[in-house]
Write a protein that holds these residues in place. Structure first.
Motif, mmCIF file in Angstrom:
data_model
loop_
_atom_site.group_PDB
_atom_site.id
_atom_site.type_symbol
_atom_site.label_atom_id
_atom_site.label_comp_id
_atom_site.label_asym_id
_atom_site.label_seq_id
_atom_site.Cartn_x
_atom_site.Cartn_y
_atom_site.Cartn_z
ATOM 1 N N ASN A 90 0.841 -1.185 0.000
ATOM 2 C CA ASN A 90 0.000 0.000 0.000
ATOM 3 C C ASN A 90 0.880 1.238 0.000
ATOM 4 O O ASN A 90 1.710 1.415 0.889
ATOM 5 N N GLY A 91 0.718 2.068 -1.002
ATOM 6 C CA GLY A 91 1.469 3.311 -1.064
ATOM 7 C C GLY A 91 2.969 3.124 -1.163
ATOM 8 O O GLY A 91 3.742 3.984 -0.749
ATOM 9 N N GLY A 92 3.397 1.984 -1.698
ATOM 10 C CA GLY A 92 4.822 1.720 -1.859
ATOM 11 C C GLY A 92 5.464 1.042 -0.672
ATOM 12 O O GLY A 92 6.682 0.824 -0.676
ATOM 13 N N THR A 93 4.683 0.699 0.360
ATOM 14 C CA THR A 93 5.232 -0.033 1.502
ATOM 15 C C THR A 93 4.678 -1.449 1.530
ATOM 16 O O THR A 93 3.567 -1.719 1.057
ATOM 17 N N LEU A 94 5.449 -2.357 2.121
ATOM 18 C CA LEU A 94 5.016 -3.723 2.370
ATOM 19 C C LEU A 94 4.960 -3.921 3.876
ATOM 20 O O LEU A 94 5.976 -3.766 4.560
ATOM 21 N N THR A 95 3.772 -4.237 4.375
ATOM 22 C CA THR A 95 3.601 -4.378 5.816
ATOM 23 C C THR A 95 3.133 -5.777 6.177
ATOM 24 O O THR A 95 2.379 -6.416 5.442
ATOM 25 N N ALA A 96 3.594 -6.237 7.348
ATOM 26 C CA ALA A 96 3.148 -7.500 7.937
ATOM 27 C C ALA A 96 3.198 -7.339 9.453
ATOM 28 O O ALA A 96 4.089 -6.666 9.978
ATOM 29 N N LEU A 97 2.253 -7.933 10.133
ATOM 30 C CA LEU A 97 2.199 -7.889 11.597
ATOM 31 C C LEU A 97 2.246 -6.454 12.121
ATOM 32 O O LEU A 97 2.777 -6.166 13.194
ATOM 33 N N GLY A 98 1.719 -5.530 11.320
ATOM 34 C CA GLY A 98 1.615 -4.136 11.735
ATOM 35 C C GLY A 98 2.879 -3.321 11.568
ATOM 36 O O GLY A 98 2.917 -2.151 11.966
ATOM 37 N N LYS A 99 3.911 -3.908 10.944
ATOM 38 C CA LYS A 99 5.164 -3.174 10.733
ATOM 39 C C LYS A 99 5.613 -3.294 9.284
ATOM 40 O O LYS A 99 5.027 -4.034 8.495
ATOM 41 N N CYS A 100 6.677 -2.569 8.933
ATOM 42 C CA CYS A 100 7.080 -2.413 7.538
ATOM 43 C C CYS A 100 8.354 -3.178 7.194
ATOM 44 O O CYS A 100 9.260 -3.322 8.023
ATOM 45 N N LEU A 101 8.407 -3.624 5.932
ATOM 46 C CA LEU A 101 9.651 -4.157 5.383
ATOM 47 C C LEU A 101 10.623 -3.000 5.234
ATOM 48 O O LEU A 101 10.330 -2.002 4.572
ATOM 49 N N ASP A 102 11.816 -3.136 5.819
ATOM 50 C CA ASP A 102 12.729 -2.014 6.023
ATOM 51 C C ASP A 102 14.156 -2.440 5.689
ATOM 52 O O ASP A 102 14.565 -3.566 6.014
ATOM 53 N N VAL A 103 14.910 -1.555 5.023
ATOM 54 C CA VAL A 103 16.337 -1.802 4.790
ATOM 55 C C VAL A 103 17.087 -1.376 6.053
ATOM 56 O O VAL A 103 16.995 -0.231 6.490
ATOM 57 N N THR A 104 17.825 -2.293 6.637
ATOM 58 C CA THR A 104 18.491 -2.042 7.916
ATOM 59 C C THR A 104 19.380 -0.798 7.853
ATOM 60 O O THR A 104 20.208 -0.655 6.939
ATOM 61 N N ALA A 105 19.168 0.084 8.814
ATOM 62 C CA ALA A 105 19.972 1.305 8.967
ATOM 63 C C ALA A 105 19.980 2.156 7.700
ATOM 64 O O ALA A 105 20.937 2.890 7.443
ATOM 65 N N ALA A 106 18.907 2.052 6.909
ATOM 66 C CA ALA A 106 18.791 2.833 5.669
ATOM 67 C C ALA A 106 19.983 2.616 4.753
ATOM 68 O O ALA A 106 20.369 3.498 3.982
ATOM 69 N N GLY A 107 20.561 1.415 4.797
ATOM 70 C CA GLY A 107 21.745 1.126 3.999
ATOM 71 C C GLY A 107 21.463 1.111 2.512
ATOM 72 O O GLY A 107 20.334 0.887 2.073
ATOM 73 N N THR A 108 22.514 1.334 1.742
ATOM 74 C CA THR A 108 22.393 1.302 0.281
ATOM 75 C C THR A 108 23.408 0.363 -0.356
ATOM 76 O O THR A 108 23.432 0.213 -1.575
ATOM 77 N N ALA A 109 24.247 -0.269 0.451
ATOM 78 C CA ALA A 109 25.287 -1.149 -0.081
ATOM 79 C C ALA A 109 24.724 -2.527 -0.403
ATOM 80 O O ALA A 109 23.768 -2.997 0.230
ATOM 81 N N ASP A 110 25.328 -3.194 -1.380
ATOM 82 C CA ASP A 110 24.989 -4.582 -1.647
ATOM 83 C C ASP A 110 25.078 -5.391 -0.362
ATOM 84 O O ASP A 110 25.978 -5.177 0.466
ATOM 85 N N SER A 111 24.130 -6.333 -0.225
ATOM 86 C CA SER A 111 24.081 -7.286 0.890
ATOM 87 C C SER A 111 23.587 -6.684 2.200
ATOM 88 O O SER A 111 23.652 -7.351 3.242
ATOM 89 N N THR A 112 23.087 -5.440 2.179
ATOM 90 C CA THR A 112 22.454 -4.907 3.387
ATOM 91 C C THR A 112 21.193 -5.718 3.678
ATOM 92 O O THR A 112 20.331 -5.856 2.811
ATOM 93 N N PRO A 113 21.048 -6.268 4.881
ATOM 94 C CA PRO A 113 19.877 -7.097 5.173
ATOM 95 C C PRO A 113 18.608 -6.259 5.321
ATOM 96 O O PRO A 113 18.663 -5.053 5.579
ATOM 97 N N VAL A 114 17.479 -6.935 5.162
ATOM 98 C CA VAL A 114 16.196 -6.280 5.397
ATOM 99 C C VAL A 114 15.571 -6.846 6.673
ATOM 100 O O VAL A 114 15.908 -7.943 7.115
ATOM 101 N N GLN A 115 14.652 -6.072 7.245
ATOM 102 C CA GLN A 115 14.100 -6.397 8.553
ATOM 103 C C GLN A 115 12.671 -5.880 8.658
ATOM 104 O O GLN A 115 12.160 -5.216 7.745
ATOM 105 N N LEU A 116 12.031 -6.187 9.765
ATOM 106 C CA LEU A 116 10.741 -5.608 10.106
ATOM 107 C C LEU A 116 10.996 -4.431 11.049
ATOM 108 O O LEU A 116 11.826 -4.528 11.954
ATOM 109 N N TYR A 117 10.268 -3.333 10.838
ATOM 110 C CA TYR A 117 10.525 -2.144 11.657
ATOM 111 C C TYR A 117 9.260 -1.282 11.667
ATOM 112 O O TYR A 117 8.428 -1.349 10.756
ATOM 113 N N ASP A 118 9.140 -0.473 12.742
ATOM 114 C CA ASP A 118 8.022 0.470 12.806
ATOM 115 C C ASP A 118 7.941 1.277 11.514
ATOM 116 O O ASP A 118 8.965 1.795 11.026
ATOM 117 N N CYS A 119 6.751 1.413 10.959
ATOM 118 C CA CYS A 119 6.582 2.186 9.731
ATOM 119 C C CYS A 119 6.879 3.658 10.005
ATOM 120 O O CYS A 119 6.368 4.240 10.974
#
Length: 295
Positions: A74-103
């Motif tokens: 919705n609106g360019g975000t992917l949410t599950a369990l009330g939180k958002c799919l998030d790039v850890t620490a707003a990283g931009t480098a290859d292999s930066t992991p993704v996580q669940l985080y407050d939207c």
């Protein structure tokens, strides 16, 4: 009867190497839809152990229908369990992991469906990726330079989306699925598979293999071939995409991406056609492709 004459733009190795490395975003996926997001190996985008704490890993896992795999786009975000799919620490480098985080509406939580089913994070211009393409349970997902391999293809949340390659599908079917996905992203209706057009496309692929060079060898006689093979629709506008070169385009994703990268081939893919058929011939390790389109 109208026959479209194609500009014969050869998809050679040089064409691809000169293509822009970045992605071309189509229209975003439908919003407000919920469900599983399927990727490599038919497995699902999953919140590890159904955790809701900030920083919980988002991983690949066998699809199981739980809320940990129920995503809403919705609106360019992917949410599950009330939180958002998030790039850890707003990283931009290859292999930066993704996580669940407050939207939080930041760029690290924005995702766009583009080019055949990849999920791009515009802030980094990188794609949601299965590390090493290794579809094992609990593999924490990451962002990585977009390469349009199976490790970066994701269905839309309404389930296995139209246009998403199905596990075990033939290469021809995968091409059709990817083309329809790209059309959907750009507001175009899905093409209907037609067995006669698949026959004529296979004739073209066979001709390319016989000549050892990409071309449109049988296209000039396409309307006659359609009649001879019992085509059941009125013959209107016709077009064809073709590709083939030693060492290139050995899978569906790469050939469709090559067509997307070329303006003439892309215009045909997004044209006002109704029916299509895909042909493939593999000769001495080289893959020769053709896709015929009819309105």
């Amino acid at each position: 009867m109208t026959i479209r004459t194609l500009t014969k733009v050869a998809l050679t190795a040089a064409t691809v190497l000169a293509a822009t490395a970045g992605f071309t975003a189509g229209a975003q996926a439908d919003t407000g839809l919920s469900g599983a997001v399927r990727g490599e190996g038919g497995k699902c985008l999953d919140v590890r152990a159904s955790g809701t704490a900030n920083g919980t890993a988002v991983q690949l896992y066998d699809c199981n229908g739980t809320n940990a795999q129920n995503w809403t786009y919705n609106g360019g975000t992917l949410t599950a369990l009330g939180k958002c799919l998030d790039v850890t620490a707003a990283g931009t480098a290859d292999s930066t992991p993704v996580q669940l985080y407050d939207c939080n509406s930041t760029g690290s939580q924005q995702w766009v469906y583009a080019e055949g089913g990849v999920l791009v994070n515009p802030q980094s211009s990188k794609c949601l990726d299965v590390p090493g393409g290794n579809a094992v349970n609990s593999a924490q997902l990451q962002i990585y330079t977009c390469n349009y391999t199976a490790a970066q293809l994701w269905s839309q949340p309404q389930g296995q989306s139209q246009g998403q390659p199905q596990p075990g599908a033939s290469l021809e079917q995968q091409v059709l699925d990817l083309v329809n996905n790209y059309r959907a992203q750009n507001g175009k209706p899905a093409l209907q598979a037609d067995p006669v057009l698949a026959h004529t496309a296979k004739d073209e692929a066979d001709a390319e293999a016989a000549h050892g060079q990409q071309g449109h060898y049988t296209f000039g006689n396409l309307s006659n071939s359609l009649r001879a093979y019992g085509y059941s629709h009125p013959i209107g506008g016709l077009a064809e995409n073709a590709a083939g070169a030693p060492g290139f385009w050995t899978d569906a994703q790469s050939v469709v991406q090559a067509w997307i990268n070329d303006a003439d081939h892309r215009a045909i893919m997004l044209g006002n056609y109704t029916y299509t058929g895909v042909g493939l011939t593999v000769a001495n390790g080289t893959y020769w492709w053709a896709e015929d389109f009819a309105s």
